[in-house]
Design a protein around this motif. Structure first.
Motif, PDB file in Angstrom:
ATOM      1  N   LEU A 161     -27.648  -5.944 -33.378  1.00 32.88           N
ATOM      2  CA  LEU A 161     -26.209  -6.166 -33.424  1.00 32.88           C
ATOM      3  C   LEU A 161     -25.709  -6.751 -32.110  1.00 32.88           C
ATOM      4  O   LEU A 161     -26.357  -6.620 -31.069  1.00 32.88           O
ATOM      5  CB  LEU A 161     -25.481  -4.850 -33.710  1.00 32.88           C
ATOM      6  CG  LEU A 161     -25.853  -4.129 -35.013  1.00 32.88           C
ATOM      7  CD1 LEU A 161     -25.087  -2.808 -35.114  1.00 32.88           C
ATOM      8  CD2 LEU A 161     -25.577  -5.008 -36.232  1.00 32.88           C
ATOM      9  N   GLU A 162     -24.548  -7.379 -32.174  1.00 29.26           N
ATOM     10  CA  GLU A 162     -23.934  -7.933 -30.966  1.00 29.26           C
ATOM     11  C   GLU A 162     -23.878  -6.888 -29.853  1.00 29.26           C
ATOM     12  O   GLU A 162     -23.587  -5.717 -30.134  1.00 29.26           O
ATOM     13  CB  GLU A 162     -22.515  -8.417 -31.272  1.00 29.26           C
ATOM     14  CG  GLU A 162     -22.428  -9.700 -32.058  1.00 29.26           C
ATOM     15  CD  GLU A 162     -20.981 -10.113 -32.271  1.00 29.26           C
ATOM     16  OE1 GLU A 162     -20.622 -11.236 -31.902  1.00 29.26           O
ATOM     17  OE2 GLU A 162     -20.209  -9.305 -32.796  1.00 29.26           O
ATOM     18  N   PRO A 163     -24.175  -7.263 -28.614  1.00 31.73           N
ATOM     19  CA  PRO A 163     -24.141  -6.286 -27.517  1.00 31.73           C
ATOM     20  C   PRO A 163     -22.772  -5.619 -27.399  1.00 31.73           C
ATOM     21  O   PRO A 163     -21.736  -6.272 -27.472  1.00 31.73           O
ATOM     22  CB  PRO A 163     -24.450  -7.142 -26.277  1.00 31.73           C
ATOM     23  CG  PRO A 163     -25.184  -8.327 -26.806  1.00 31.73           C
ATOM     24  CD  PRO A 163     -24.602  -8.593 -28.155  1.00 31.73           C
ATOM     25  N   ASP A 164     -22.793  -4.322 -27.254  1.00 30.74           N
ATOM     26  CA  ASP A 164     -21.572  -3.541 -27.113  1.00 30.74           C
ATOM     27  C   ASP A 164     -21.920  -2.357 -26.215  1.00 30.74           C
ATOM     28  O   ASP A 164     -22.732  -1.507 -26.587  1.00 30.74           O
ATOM     29  CB  ASP A 164     -21.088  -3.050 -28.482  1.00 30.74           C
ATOM     30  CG  ASP A 164     -19.734  -2.371 -28.400  1.00 30.74           C
ATOM     31  OD1 ASP A 164     -19.308  -2.017 -27.287  1.00 30.74           O
ATOM     32  OD2 ASP A 164     -19.106  -2.170 -29.460  1.00 30.74           O
ATOM     33  N   HIS A 165     -21.317  -2.313 -25.043  1.00 26.50           N
ATOM     34  CA  HIS A 165     -21.692  -1.301 -24.048  1.00 26.50           C
ATOM     35  C   HIS A 165     -20.771  -0.085 -24.074  1.00 26.50           C
ATOM     36  O   HIS A 165     -20.824   0.751 -23.172  1.00 26.50           O
ATOM     37  CB  HIS A 165     -21.700  -1.924 -22.647  1.00 26.50           C
ATOM     38  CG  HIS A 165     -22.626  -3.100 -22.539  1.00 26.50           C
ATOM     39  ND1 HIS A 165     -23.993  -2.975 -22.648  1.00 26.50           N
ATOM     40  CD2 HIS A 165     -22.370  -4.435 -22.379  1.00 26.50           C
ATOM     41  CE1 HIS A 165     -24.553  -4.169 -22.530  1.00 26.50           C
ATOM     42  NE2 HIS A 165     -23.594  -5.066 -22.368  1.00 26.50           N
ATOM     43  N   ARG A 166     -19.940   0.045 -25.110  1.00 26.69           N
ATOM     44  CA  ARG A 166     -19.091   1.228 -25.218  1.00 26.69           C
ATOM     45  C   ARG A 166     -19.940   2.428 -25.625  1.00 26.69           C
ATOM     46  O   ARG A 166     -20.966   2.289 -26.273  1.00 26.69           O
ATOM     47  CB  ARG A 166     -17.983   1.000 -26.247  1.00 26.69           C
ATOM     48  CG  ARG A 166     -17.000  -0.103 -25.869  1.00 26.69           C
ATOM     49  CD  ARG A 166     -15.989  -0.301 -26.967  1.00 26.69           C
ATOM     50  NE  ARG A 166     -16.648  -0.692 -28.220  1.00 26.69           N
ATOM     51  CZ  ARG A 166     -15.989  -0.850 -29.372  1.00 26.69           C
ATOM     52  NH1 ARG A 166     -14.682  -0.638 -29.429  1.00 26.69           N
ATOM     53  NH2 ARG A 166     -16.650  -1.215 -30.461  1.00 26.69           N
ATOM     54  N   TRP A 167     -19.473   3.604 -25.293  1.00 26.85           N
ATOM     55  CA  TRP A 167     -20.241   4.816 -25.610  1.00 26.85           C
ATOM     56  C   TRP A 167     -20.309   5.055 -27.111  1.00 26.85           C
ATOM     57  O   TRP A 167     -21.263   5.656 -27.618  1.00 26.85           O
ATOM     58  CB  TRP A 167     -19.619   6.026 -24.914  1.00 26.85           C
ATOM     59  CG  TRP A 167     -18.260   6.413 -25.459  1.00 26.85           C
ATOM     60  CD1 TRP A 167     -17.044   5.968 -25.036  1.00 26.85           C
ATOM     61  CD2 TRP A 167     -18.005   7.318 -26.523  1.00 26.85           C
ATOM     62  NE1 TRP A 167     -16.033   6.529 -25.769  1.00 26.85           N
ATOM     63  CE2 TRP A 167     -16.592   7.377 -26.702  1.00 26.85           C
ATOM     64  CE3 TRP A 167     -18.800   8.097 -27.365  1.00 26.85           C
ATOM     65  CZ2 TRP A 167     -15.985   8.169 -27.665  1.00 26.85           C
ATOM     66  CZ3 TRP A 167     -18.194   8.898 -28.328  1.00 26.85           C
ATOM     67  CH2 TRP A 167     -16.801   8.929 -28.466  1.00 26.85           C
ATOM     68  N   ASP A 168     -19.302   4.567 -27.847  1.00 31.35           N
ATOM     69  CA  ASP A 168     -19.284   4.768 -29.308  1.00 31.35           C
ATOM     70  C   ASP A 168     -19.657   3.481 -30.037  1.00 31.35           C
ATOM     71  O   ASP A 168     -19.100   3.153 -31.079  1.00 31.35           O
ATOM     72  CB  ASP A 168     -17.913   5.265 -29.767  1.00 31.35           C
ATOM     73  CG  ASP A 168     -16.790   4.287 -29.424  1.00 31.35           C
ATOM     74  OD1 ASP A 168     -17.022   3.398 -28.569  1.00 31.35           O
ATOM     75  OD2 ASP A 168     -15.697   4.402 -30.001  1.00 31.35           O
ATOM     76  N   ARG A 169     -20.615   2.729 -29.499  1.00 26.29           N
ATOM     77  CA  ARG A 169     -21.000   1.451 -30.097  1.00 26.29           C
ATOM     78  C   ARG A 169     -21.477   1.667 -31.529  1.00 26.29           C
ATOM     79  O   ARG A 169     -21.969   2.733 -31.906  1.00 26.29           O
ATOM     80  CB  ARG A 169     -22.094   0.782 -29.282  1.00 26.29           C
ATOM     81  CG  ARG A 169     -23.443   1.479 -29.292  1.00 26.29           C
ATOM     82  CD  ARG A 169     -24.535   0.535 -28.838  1.00 26.29           C
ATOM     83  NE  ARG A 169     -24.647  -0.622 -29.704  1.00 26.29           N
ATOM     84  CZ  ARG A 169     -25.536  -1.582 -29.554  1.00 26.29           C
ATOM     85  NH1 ARG A 169     -26.415  -1.521 -28.553  1.00 26.29           N
ATOM     86  NH2 ARG A 169     -25.576  -2.600 -30.371  1.00 26.29           N
ATOM     87  N   LEU A 170     -21.336   0.627 -32.331  1.00 28.66           N
ATOM     88  CA  LEU A 170     -21.735   0.670 -33.734  1.00 28.66           C
ATOM     89  C   LEU A 170     -23.255   0.794 -33.855  1.00 28.66           C
ATOM     90  O   LEU A 170     -24.005   0.129 -33.140  1.00 28.66           O
ATOM     91  CB  LEU A 170     -21.267  -0.608 -34.434  1.00 28.66           C
ATOM     92  CG  LEU A 170     -21.632  -0.752 -35.910  1.00 28.66           C
ATOM     93  CD1 LEU A 170     -20.890   0.283 -36.732  1.00 28.66           C
ATOM     94  CD2 LEU A 170     -21.304  -2.156 -36.401  1.00 28.66           C
ATOM     95  N   GLU A 171     -23.706   1.654 -34.771  1.00 25.50           N
ATOM     96  CA  GLU A 171     -25.126   1.819 -35.047  1.00 25.50           C
ATOM     97  C   GLU A 171     -25.349   1.781 -36.561  1.00 25.50           C
ATOM     98  O   GLU A 171     -24.516   2.259 -37.328  1.00 25.50           O
ATOM     99  CB  GLU A 171     -25.647   3.146 -34.490  1.00 25.50           C
ATOM    100  CG  GLU A 171     -25.545   3.269 -32.977  1.00 25.50           C
ATOM    101  CD  GLU A 171     -26.148   4.563 -32.470  1.00 25.50           C
ATOM    102  OE1 GLU A 171     -27.034   5.116 -33.152  1.00 25.50           O
ATOM    103  OE2 GLU A 171     -25.717   5.034 -31.411  1.00 25.50           O
ATOM    104  N   ILE A 172     -26.474   1.198 -36.971  1.00 27.55           N
ATOM    105  CA  ILE A 172     -26.850   1.174 -38.384  1.00 27.55           C
ATOM    106  C   ILE A 172     -28.313   1.580 -38.482  1.00 27.55           C
ATOM    107  O   ILE A 172     -29.205   0.861 -38.023  1.00 27.55           O
ATOM    108  CB  ILE A 172     -26.644  -0.216 -39.018  1.00 27.55           C
ATOM    109  CG1 ILE A 172     -25.182  -0.675 -38.879  1.00 27.55           C
ATOM    110  CG2 ILE A 172     -27.036  -0.186 -40.505  1.00 27.55           C
ATOM    111  CD1 ILE A 172     -24.930  -2.069 -39.443  1.00 27.55           C
ATOM    112  N   GLY A 173     -28.560   2.744 -39.057  1.00 27.77           N
ATOM    113  CA  GLY A 173     -29.918   3.237 -39.224  1.00 27.77           C
ATOM    114  C   GLY A 173     -30.494   2.824 -40.572  1.00 27.77           C
ATOM    115  O   GLY A 173     -29.771   2.500 -41.516  1.00 27.77           O
TER     116      GLY A 173
END
Length: 239
Positions: A198-210
């Motif tokens: 996924l697009e880089p996102d350095h927030r602590w609640d970044r999007l995740e897809i398992g």
């Protein structure tokens, strides 16, 4: 791999789109809206994850084709959090806007049968290219998977190499999922992930897809790879 799909050629204004769907629905594969709580879970059995891998591979080398995988009507899983959504794969060059999808989806009628082929060696080669050191330094925005959710559909926009890399992750989940200890009891097992694509996102609640595996019942018919299938003993002949 040979993959049976249904092909549509709907028009929106002057533009004709090419949309393909799997010929048989992935009845035991589900996906929840990942933007609801920053965590998505794609959960499927061996057949569903294998066919999804082939669909990602097909999408990787089909720049002007929209791949639509209906998943909302799949059978509910034991553990399936959030709101169920469909899945759409597309390159930016396909010209698809999520806001236009409901009108386009309504025109998906009377699709014609089509058999497409995927090349696993070519897919693996481009997946390896995506993760090279040079590529990591020079990767453009279109090289990542860009997720959007609209009209009960998760859209993953991306380029050839990242779709190929995601296909290999699904192949790994389909292959190693049945080997997990929990699989024998019918539980789901988290095996792989789309998060690193996924697009880089350095927030602590970044999007995740398992990506998870779960064998569908009846479990007495499920035999993990490498184990001999159990056979019923023949009944004794009656006198």
């Amino acid at each position: 791999m040979r993959l049976r799909v249904r092909e549509f050629r709907p028009r929106t204004g002057p533009r004709e789109h090419r949309v393909v769907q799997p010929w048989h629905p992935l009845r035991h594969t589900t996906l929840n809206d990942p933007l609801g709580d920053s965590w998505g879970y794609l959960l499927g059995d061996h057949d569903g994850l294998s066919r999804l891998a082939a669909l990602f591979s097909f999408a990787a080398f089909s720049r002007h084709t929209i791949v639509h995988v209906p998943l909302r009507e799949s059978l509910p899983r034991t553990y399936a959090p959030g709101v169920p959504v469909d899945l759409v794969l597309a390159h930016p060059s396909a010209g698809l806007r999520p806001s236009a999808w409901p009108r386009l989806r309504a025109r998906l009628r009377d699709g014609r049968p089509l058999t497409v082929r995927t090349n696993e060696e070519r897919t693996a080669a481009h997946a390896a290219t995506w993760d090279t050191e040079w590529e990591r330094r020079h990767r453009r925005a279109t090289h990542w998977l860009r997720p959007e959710v609209h009209a009960h559909t998760l859209f993953l926009f991306g380029g050839r190499d990242v779709f190929a890399a995601a296909a290999t992750a699904l192949e790994a989940a389909a292959g190693f999922g049945p080997l997990q200890k929990r699989a024998l009891q019918g539980h789901d097992a988290l095996v792989a992930s789309f998060t690193s694509y996924l697009e880089p996102d350095h927030r602590w609640d970044r999007l995740e897809i398992g990506i998870g595996f779960q064998a569908h019942p009846p479990l007495h018919r499920f035999t993990p790879p490498g184990r001999p299938a159990s056979r019923r003993r023949p009944r004794a002949a009656s006198a």
